[in-house]
Write an enzyme that holds these catalytic residues in place. Structure first.
Site, PDB file in Angstrom:
ATOM      1  N   LEU A 201       0.861  -1.172   0.000  1.00 53.60           N
ATOM      2  CA  LEU A 201       0.000   0.000   0.000  1.00 53.60           C
ATOM      3  C   LEU A 201       0.899   1.223   0.000  1.00 53.60           C
ATOM      4  O   LEU A 201       1.949   1.229   0.640  1.00 53.60           O
ATOM      5  CB  LEU A 201      -0.914   0.024   1.237  1.00 53.60           C
ATOM      6  CG  LEU A 201      -1.937  -1.100   1.387  1.00 53.60           C
ATOM      7  CD1 LEU A 201      -2.686  -0.937   2.708  1.00 53.60           C
ATOM      8  CD2 LEU A 201      -2.924  -1.113   0.229  1.00 53.60           C
ATOM      9  N   ASP A 202       0.482   2.269  -0.710  1.00 59.35           N
ATOM     10  CA  ASP A 202       1.239   3.515  -0.686  1.00 59.35           C
ATOM     11  C   ASP A 202       1.417   3.999   0.744  1.00 59.35           C
ATOM     12  O   ASP A 202       0.618   3.689   1.628  1.00 59.35           O
ATOM     13  CB  ASP A 202       0.510   4.602  -1.479  1.00 59.35           C
ATOM     14  CG  ASP A 202       0.487   4.334  -2.965  1.00 59.35           C
ATOM     15  OD1 ASP A 202       1.303   3.527  -3.422  1.00 59.35           O
ATOM     16  OD2 ASP A 202      -0.356   4.924  -3.657  1.00 59.35           O
ATOM     17  N   ARG A 203       2.445   4.795   0.951  1.00 63.16           N
ATOM     18  CA  ARG A 203       2.712   5.349   2.279  1.00 63.16           C
ATOM     19  C   ARG A 203       1.484   6.050   2.846  1.00 63.16           C
ATOM     20  O   ARG A 203       1.184   5.944   4.037  1.00 63.16           O
ATOM     21  CB  ARG A 203       3.890   6.339   2.178  1.00 63.16           C
ATOM     22  CG  ARG A 203       4.140   7.169   3.411  1.00 63.16           C
ATOM     23  CD  ARG A 203       5.398   8.016   3.235  1.00 63.16           C
ATOM     24  NE  ARG A 203       5.393   8.732   1.976  1.00 63.16           N
ATOM     25  CZ  ARG A 203       4.824   9.924   1.785  1.00 63.16           C
ATOM     26  NH1 ARG A 203       4.187  10.510   2.780  1.00 63.16           N
ATOM     27  NH2 ARG A 203       4.876  10.524   0.615  1.00 63.16           N
TER      28      ARG A 203
ATOM     29  N   THR B 223      -1.716   5.576   1.892  1.00 63.12           N
ATOM     30  CA  THR B 223      -2.924   4.756   1.872  1.00 63.12           C
ATOM     31  C   THR B 223      -3.015   3.948   3.159  1.00 63.12           C
ATOM     32  O   THR B 223      -2.048   3.305   3.568  1.00 63.12           O
ATOM     33  CB  THR B 223      -2.917   3.802   0.668  1.00 63.12           C
ATOM     34  OG1 THR B 223      -2.806   4.563  -0.537  1.00 63.12           O
ATOM     35  CG2 THR B 223      -4.198   2.975   0.618  1.00 63.12           C
TER      36      THR B 223
END
Length: 334
Positions: A138-140, A142
């Site tokens: 997951l993106d930082r 998100t």
């Protein structure tokens, strides 16, 4: 104290050499350490002296005396993780905002792997016996559910499930503008686009290494000048949901890079560390300091038992506050 382990060779490991098998099973031990253990006569197969080059077959038992601690483990950092599910093979964590999955570049601390290493070290007599196996990311910015493997077999089977689209992920996003349709599918290839020194993702025709990307979505409701949506990606491209909604003119609220219709925003932060802190409000109407994306549900077959798991996570406080703020603004205007 010297600890000993006995490991059983599974069918999928048939034909593996002793050293390769042990590197798989003892994932925080380097190949050089395994070879040293072999030279120190600390390894046996079926209770007989073992040659590191020996081939193993299903049902063989490999005994290991751990004469030294592991040397490749992540630096453990205690952290109050929100664990949604855990057993001997996997753990599912509700990842908070601002945390990346594993160390990279100059970010060697404060990652999910550092936090999980500390958690795993409480479960074994020797620190480093378990190593966090990141299967998807997951993106930082998100938040939400992420699956992490504890064992080699669990990691291997989960990777296979993701590669063959046997894992269903559901996200909740807050996007700019009112979506007119109640549901739809965004079917636009995504590739790499170079903007200055950055490599971002894009649906533009001139992108590099473009790959098929598809996202199903449903509108939950319009809130002021925004829409709360559910997104279910069929593929797993980098930044897929962010790029897809931006491409149709509805970028995520608070997105740092992706603007409507393929436009790129100028980054407000000057340094990577400044971006990690996320102290500046990016979206005045919502008060958000990050993009509004949350991994709210994940469904998959357990990699060892095969039991179908359906796990959920509530909307995080900042996104919930953003929706309530928009509703209050809308009510005042009404």
């Amino acid at each position: 104290m010297v600890y000993s382990l006995e490991l059983i060779v599974e069918p999928y490991q048939s034909g593996a050499r002793v050293d390769a098998f042990l590197v798989q099973q003892l994932r925080n031990y380097s190949l050089w350490q395994i070879q040293r253990l072999g030279h120190w006569n600390a390894l046996t197969v079926n209770h007989q002296p073992a040659d590191l080059m020996r081939r193993l077959w299903p049902g063989n038992t490999v005994q290991v005396k751990l004469l030294e601690p592991p040397e490749t483990l992540y630096d453990p950092e205690p952290f109050p993780l929100h664990i949604v599910y855990e057993d001997a093979w996997i753990v599912v964590v509700d990842k908070p905002v601002g945390v990346i999955a594993h160390p990279t570049g100059n970010m060697q601390s404060g990652t999910l792997c550092n936090f999980l290493q500390a958690h795993f070290d409480l479960q074994t007599p020797i620190k480093g016996m378990l190593r966090p196996g990141i299967v998807h990311r997951l993106d930082r910015e998100t938040t939400g559910l992420i699956i992490v493997a504890k064992t080699h077999q669990a990691h291997r089977n989960l990777v296979d499930s993701f590669e063959h689209s046997r894992v269903s992920k559901t996200y909740v996003a807050l996007v700019e503008g009112n979506l007119e349709e109640s549901a739809g599918t965004i079917d636009l290839p995504i590739g790499q686009d170079h903007i200055g020194s950055k490599v971002l993702m894009s649906t533009r025709a001139n992108t590099k290494n473009a790959k098929v990307a598809k996202t199903h979505w449903e509108r939950l409701r319009n809130v002021g000048d925004y829409s709360l949506v559910v997104a279910r990606p069929v593929t797993g491209r980098n930044h897929q949901i962010r790029v897809h909604f931006a491409a149709i003119g509805h970028p995520l609220a608070g997105d740092e890079f992706y603007g409507p219709r393929g436009q790129f925003k100028t980054a407000s932060r000057q340094t990577l560390e400044e971006g990690r802190r996320m102290t500046e409000i990016r979206c005045e109407k919502t008060g958000l300091k990050r993009h509004a994306l949350h991994a709210a549900r994940i469904e998959f077959a357990h990699p060892i038992t095969g039991v179908w798991l359906q796990l959920t996570s509530n909307l995080p406080a900042d996104m919930l506050a953003a929706v309530l703020s928009l509703e209050n603004q809308n009510n005042r205007l009404g």
